[in-house]
Scaffold this active site. Sequence first.
Site, mmCIF file in Angstrom:
data_model
loop_
_atom_site.group_PDB
_atom_site.id
_atom_site.type_symbol
_atom_site.label_atom_id
_atom_site.label_comp_id
_atom_site.label_asym_id
_atom_site.label_seq_id
_atom_site.Cartn_x
_atom_site.Cartn_y
_atom_site.Cartn_z
ATOM 1 N N GLY A 1 0.838 -1.201 0.000
ATOM 2 C CA GLY A 1 0.000 0.000 0.000
ATOM 3 C C GLY A 1 0.866 1.241 0.000
ATOM 4 O O GLY A 1 1.999 1.231 -0.489
ATOM 5 N N SER A 2 0.343 2.328 0.587
ATOM 6 C CA SER A 2 1.053 3.617 0.533
ATOM 7 C C SER A 2 2.144 3.678 1.592
ATOM 8 O O SER A 2 2.086 2.977 2.613
ATOM 9 C CB SER A 2 0.050 4.750 0.782
ATOM 10 O OG SER A 2 -0.353 4.732 2.142
ATOM 11 N N VAL B 1 0.725 4.773 5.154
ATOM 12 C CA VAL B 1 0.177 3.684 5.978
ATOM 13 C C VAL B 1 1.284 2.696 6.331
ATOM 14 O O VAL B 1 1.331 2.160 7.445
ATOM 15 C CB VAL B 1 -1.000 2.984 5.258
ATOM 16 C CG1 VAL B 1 -1.574 1.879 6.124
ATOM 17 C CG2 VAL B 1 -2.090 3.997 4.911
ATOM 18 N N GLY B 2 2.211 2.481 5.386
ATOM 19 C CA GLY B 2 3.323 1.548 5.621
ATOM 20 C C GLY B 2 4.162 1.950 6.818
ATOM 21 O O GLY B 2 4.598 1.113 7.608
ATOM 22 N N GLU C 1 5.670 -3.456 0.908
ATOM 23 C CA GLU C 1 5.788 -3.137 -0.519
ATOM 24 C C GLU C 1 4.994 -1.853 -0.728
ATOM 25 O O GLU C 1 3.757 -1.875 -0.728
ATOM 26 C CB GLU C 1 5.217 -4.291 -1.359
ATOM 27 C CG GLU C 1 5.970 -5.610 -1.200
ATOM 28 C CD GLU C 1 7.360 -5.593 -1.815
ATOM 29 O OE1 GLU C 1 7.628 -4.715 -2.667
ATOM 30 O OE2 GLU C 1 8.184 -6.442 -1.445
ATOM 31 N N CYS D 1 2.240 1.029 -8.555
ATOM 32 C CA CYS D 1 3.352 1.535 -7.745
ATOM 33 C C CYS D 1 4.633 1.667 -8.566
ATOM 34 O O CYS D 1 5.472 2.520 -8.286
ATOM 35 C CB CYS D 1 3.577 0.625 -6.551
ATOM 36 S SG CYS D 1 3.773 -1.116 -6.983
#
Length: 485
Positions: free
Chosen positions: A231-232, A235-236, A253, A287
């Site tokens: 994800g982003s 948030v990561g 990732e 991505c």
Amino acid sequence: MSHFTDLAHQFIDGEWKPGSGSWDIIDFNPYTGEKLASITVATVEEVDRAYRAAERAQAAWAETNPYTRRLVFERALRIVEDRETEIAETIVAELGGTHLKAAFELHLAKEFLREAVQLALRPEGRILPSPVDGKENRVYRLPVGVVGVISPFNFPFLLSLKSVAPALALGNAVVLKPHQNTPICGGTLVARILEEAGLPAGLLNVVVTDIAEIGDALLTHPVPKVISFTGSDRVGRHVATVCAQNFKHAVLELGGNSALIVLDDADLDYAVDAAVFSRFVHQGQVCMAANRVLVDRRVEAEFTEKFVAKVKTLRVGDPADPATHIGPLINSQQAESVSGAVEQAVAAGATALLRGGVEGNLVSPSVLTDIPADAPVLSQEIFGPVALILPFDGEDEAVRIANGTPYGLSGAVHTADVERGVRVAKRIHTGMIHINDGTVHDEPIVPFGGEKHSGIGRLNGDAMVEAFTTQKWISIQHGRSEFPF
């Protein structure tokens, strides 16, 4: 689309049931706005039930002969092949993917299932020498136990399977939380396929829910040992922090802001094709997309003219029409955010060679140039059909611009001299980079992942064994140790 309603449930401990939350996640077709399904959210209690079911089922699965475990993935592959048309239609309806995109996602999903079959047999133990006489050192590779997987909305079927299948093949159990916009492709469809393939109950659980309902329960729960998140980076960062506080390993990732670099000796027609695909595939919601196209000033005018001409030929519209190149963005927030980024850049002085309008969730392509060096658009990830063309003078400046971003996921270098391309590629701080090709690639046995804000750890091939197993030292004293007291 009756199968949407069939799959609109939680899947916990082998049972398909509605969640017990007080509200529903509504699954919409992003192109037509049609409601596909509604799923009552899973609560913290259901997350706990899912993890406990996984924990109970995992012990026997880890003891199962890996030759037996791999049969599940052989059958899953056959099911995906048999239902390819139906799965492709689901991808088109739920995430607005074009037919081309659905075919690309399914092709990779099948490759990763083939690799999962092999992975079951990959872990190897070792016997290591000891400085102590009579001592035998064995190192075992064992499953970590239970893995939590959180998957994104852009390639949900592939990116859920990509962590779920290897984790299971290596003897773990899994709790999967798909993105709220793609609960079927990213969640319950994967569960249904593996259930039909004979995966024992409890080994894969799918919870369709939202942070608003469960907070960090997926991450803080005591059962999972590894969290695989795609994800982003925003948030990561949170996932990594919470995992570290709870002594869990996070595989992240995350996003990218990749550069496709066109050197002065590149084949320009070919570079244009690669750049247009790398920027606009799946509406730019990738991505690894070529967010920035860097072009040597000596060929900039010719490249730009050809690039804009090609982008003008892209058809924007209904993803169910096989002639469509660009379908809708996943939701209205994304559409607003992308058009806002273009407005902001133009207001700051960028030139729009093409300026795409917004109609519902459909965003037409924009191509920007003359972008001020401090424009936010240069360092952010744009998850939509916006290309930035940046001129440079010589390799050193190309490298400096390519590295001038917090991200480092993918990239590409176009040149007539392959070794020159490799020399430039080595200087770019990125996890993956391709010479004379696009930026969007994923292969089952090649380490996939990013540097800087683009993630931590790698997936695919041996990296899957590293991510989803642990090492255990067992020593045997064949003689007798001497103890000092």
